[in-house]
Design a protein around this motif. Structure first.
Motif, PDB file in Angstrom:
ATOM      1  N   TYR A 153       0.819  -1.219   0.000  1.00  0.00           N
ATOM      2  CA  TYR A 153       0.000   0.000   0.000  1.00  0.00           C
ATOM      3  C   TYR A 153       0.853   1.269   0.000  1.00  0.00           C
ATOM      4  N   ARG A 190      -3.887   2.414  -2.099  1.00  0.00           N
ATOM      5  CA  ARG A 190      -3.940   2.068  -0.687  1.00  0.00           C
ATOM      6  C   ARG A 190      -5.212   1.268  -0.397  1.00  0.00           C
ATOM      7  N   ALA A 191      -5.262   0.689   0.832  1.00  0.00           N
ATOM      8  CA  ALA A 191      -6.392  -0.162   1.202  1.00  0.00           C
ATOM      9  C   ALA A 191      -7.703   0.613   1.157  1.00  0.00           C
ATOM     10  N   GLY A 192      -7.660   1.883   1.485  1.00  0.00           N
ATOM     11  CA  GLY A 192      -8.872   2.688   1.488  1.00  0.00           C
ATOM     12  C   GLY A 192      -9.285   3.143   0.089  1.00  0.00           C
ATOM     13  N   PHE A 210       0.669  10.967   4.978  1.00  0.00           N
ATOM     14  CA  PHE A 210      -0.751  11.032   4.587  1.00  0.00           C
ATOM     15  C   PHE A 210      -1.629  10.731   5.787  1.00  0.00           C
ATOM     16  N   ASN A 268      -4.071   8.745   7.931  1.00  0.00           N
ATOM     17  CA  ASN A 268      -4.345   7.318   8.054  1.00  0.00           C
ATOM     18  C   ASN A 268      -5.751   7.017   7.526  1.00  0.00           C
ATOM     19  N   PHE A 316      -7.451   4.504   8.224  1.00  0.00           N
ATOM     20  CA  PHE A 316      -8.220   3.833   9.283  1.00  0.00           C
ATOM     21  C   PHE A 316      -7.850   4.452  10.625  1.00  0.00           C
ATOM     22  N   ASN A 367       6.337   1.123  14.701  1.00  0.00           N
ATOM     23  CA  ASN A 367       6.266  -0.299  15.010  1.00  0.00           C
ATOM     24  C   ASN A 367       7.051  -0.994  13.926  1.00  0.00           C
ATOM     25  N   GLY A 369       3.474  -5.855  15.673  1.00  0.00           N
ATOM     26  CA  GLY A 369       2.187  -5.459  15.115  1.00  0.00           C
ATOM     27  C   GLY A 369       2.276  -4.558  13.904  1.00  0.00           C
ATOM     28  N   ASN A 379       3.027  -3.724   7.860  1.00  0.00           N
ATOM     29  CA  ASN A 379       3.653  -3.656   6.548  1.00  0.00           C
ATOM     30  C   ASN A 379       5.166  -3.441   6.725  1.00  0.00           C
ATOM     31  N   HIS A 405       8.034   2.870   7.695  1.00  0.00           N
ATOM     32  CA  HIS A 405       7.060   3.928   7.979  1.00  0.00           C
ATOM     33  C   HIS A 405       6.861   4.069   9.479  1.00  0.00           C
ATOM     34  N   GLN A 446       3.922   5.997  12.490  1.00  0.00           N
ATOM     35  CA  GLN A 446       2.612   6.622  12.648  1.00  0.00           C
ATOM     36  C   GLN A 446       2.753   7.881  13.490  1.00  0.00           C
TER      37      GLN A 446
HETATM   38  P1  H2U Z   1       1.486   0.059  11.418  1.00  0.00           P
HETATM   39  O1  H2U Z   1       2.356  -0.753  10.503  1.00  0.00           O
HETATM   40  O2  H2U Z   1       2.242   0.585  12.632  1.00  0.00           O
HETATM   41  O3  H2U Z   1       0.230  -0.652  11.748  1.00  0.00           O
HETATM   42  O4  H2U Z   1       1.062   1.375  10.607  1.00  0.00           O
HETATM   43  C1  H2U Z   1       0.440   1.328   9.371  1.00  0.00           C
HETATM   44  C2  H2U Z   1      -0.770   2.216   9.371  1.00  0.00           C
HETATM   45  O5  H2U Z   1      -1.105   2.463   8.031  1.00  0.00           O
HETATM   46  C3  H2U Z   1      -1.995   1.608  10.025  1.00  0.00           C
HETATM   47  O6  H2U Z   1      -2.409   2.423  11.102  1.00  0.00           O
HETATM   48  C4  H2U Z   1      -2.474   2.562   7.896  1.00  0.00           C
HETATM   49  C5  H2U Z   1      -3.039   1.590   8.914  1.00  0.00           C
HETATM   50  O7  H2U Z   1      -4.296   2.038   9.362  1.00  0.00           O
HETATM   51  N1  H2U Z   1      -2.828   2.244   6.515  1.00  0.00           N
HETATM   52  C6  H2U Z   1      -3.501   3.185   5.768  1.00  0.00           C
HETATM   53  O8  H2U Z   1      -3.828   4.260   6.267  1.00  0.00           O
HETATM   54  N2  H2U Z   1      -3.793   2.908   4.473  1.00  0.00           N
HETATM   55  C7  H2U Z   1      -3.468   1.747   3.854  1.00  0.00           C
HETATM   56  O9  H2U Z   1      -3.740   1.580   2.690  1.00  0.00           O
HETATM   57  C8  H2U Z   1      -2.791   0.670   4.599  1.00  0.00           C
HETATM   58  C9  H2U Z   1      -2.423   0.958   5.997  1.00  0.00           C
END
Ligand code: H2U
Ligand code: ZN
Length: 355
Positions: A53, A60-62, A75, A77, A79, A155, A161, A164, A168, A170
């Motif tokens: 992603y 991205r997932a969203g 960017f 998040n 989620f 992380n 946890g 990916n 990166h 947070q």
């Molecule tokens: P972590 O690897 O620490 O979980 O951080 C990745 C963050 O990236 C995670 O909070 C966000 C997840 O919500 N994310 C997006 O915002 N969009 C995506 O397409 C994949 C992951």
């Protein structure tokens, strides 16, 4: 009793930042282990992963598109754990059922367009880009009137946890001071009130004098295993100058922060010759507009690995019910990290293969 005697007997150590105790049991390090053995996650070896992603140009997932970025990329998040426009609500019953809303902004910061480039293997220029991006995020979020705290954290590894392997971190900014920064804030202010100096400046001087838990240092930063460490190879990065946040670091200090973060993470990777998992993050002054002169900028690294790339520490049993506990002394952990050296094990192997 002197300190050497303490090292061979169970004892408690006090954490002055959180004002709590950790139980240290040095005599237990030899006990046999027949527990779960986990596979370590292999380091990613592709520079671009079409399914990632966070790689440039991918979806991205969203559903949003990651742009073709060249250095760092931040960017919102997709989620988020917190939302910027939640209504202010307070709930209370008998002072036993207490709840309130909290506003916040959650962001993700990609350190590099390269899927396989982790902090320990970045160049000084690339590291500087990450530090500038952190400082920029901290300052711009701090300027939002209702934002009172900005937490930057990474992380690393599945074990911690991370969702990916793409490098990166947070960033969560919110309207109230979270639990642990609030406890540190109280301790730093109480110490300053009582002693007219800084808790972490004084601690840094003491550690420099004793030289028992220092892992590495440069002109601006010191890395040590804190006297009160809980995680086996836990470290703290302290700025030598009394600054309160990333935005107060000068040009040299920004470069030296990159240098020290690279060096401690190389050491981590070298301990078990694996991509060492951890959660790390910065503690900085709250962003409520007050000067917070008691605050001292620092980073914590909390890595779970204990005795190999596959055997980790869990916070279970006594730790969930009574108090944190450790077997490996902070002094022995510091020796292991010093011995781990600062040439990344993957680069060492490459050098060996060269004629
Ligand atoms: P972590 O690897 O620490 O979980 O951080 C990745 C963050 O990236 C995670 O909070 C966000 C997840 O919500 N994310 C997006 O915002 N969009 C995506 O397409 C994949 C992951
Ligand atoms: Zn990627």
């Amino acid at each position: 009793m002197n300190f050497e005697q303490l090292l061979s007997t169970p004892h408690k150590r006090f954490n002055p930042l959180l004002r709590e105790w950790v139980l240290v049991s040095p005599q237990r390090t030899e006990r046999p282990w027949q527990g779960k053995v986990e596979k370590s996650s292999p380091a990613s070896s592709v520079a671009y992963d079409p399914d990632c992603y966070l790689c440039p140009g991918n979806k991205r997932a969203g559903g949003k598109q990651t742009p073709q970025y060249r250095e760092t990329h931040a960017f919102d998040n997709d989620f988020p754990a917190l939302l910027p426009d939640s209504r202010s609500l307070h709930y209370e019953e008998n002072s036993l059922l207490v709840a309130q809303t909290d506003r916040g902004i959650c962001r993700v910061l990609c350190f590099s367009p390269r899927h396989d480039l982790t902090i320990p293997r970045m160049s000084p220029h690339e590291l500087r880009g990450v530090i500038d991006a952190w400082a920029e995020q901290y300052s711009s979020l701090a300027q939002i009137p209702w934002v009172r705290h900005v937490q930057i954290f990474e992380n690393r590894g599945e074990l911690m946890g991370a969702s990916n392997p793409h490098p990166h971190c947070q960033i969560w900014a919110n309207a109230t001071l979270p639990n642990l920064p609030a406890r540190e804030d109280e301790s730093l202010r109480a110490y300053r009130g009582a002693k007219h100096s800084c808790l972490l400046c004084d601690y840094l001087q003491l550690e420099l004098q004793r030289n028992e838990r220092i892992v590495c240092q440069n002109d601006a930063f010191l890395v040590l295993v804190p006297f009160w460490a809980v995680w086996p190879f836990e470290t703290q990065v302290l700025s030598k100058r009394h600054v309160a946040s990333l935005d107060q670091l000068n040009e040299d200090e920004r470069n030296l922060l990159g240098d020290i973060l690279r060096r401690i993470t190389v050491r981590y990777d070298n301990v078990f010759e694996t991509a060492f998992p951890y959660s790390m993050g910065f503690h900085q002054r709250p962003t409520d507009g007050q000067p917070h002169e008691a605050w001292h900028f620092h980073a914590h690294y909390f890595p779970p690995l204990l005795r190999s790339a596959t055997v980790r520490k869990f916070m279970v049993g006594y730790e969930l019910l009574s108090s944190p506990q450790r077997d490996l002394t902070p002094e022995s952990a510091a020796v292991r990290l010093v011995e781990a050296g600062e040439i990344h094990y993957l680069d060492r192997a490459q050098n060996k293969n060269q004629p």
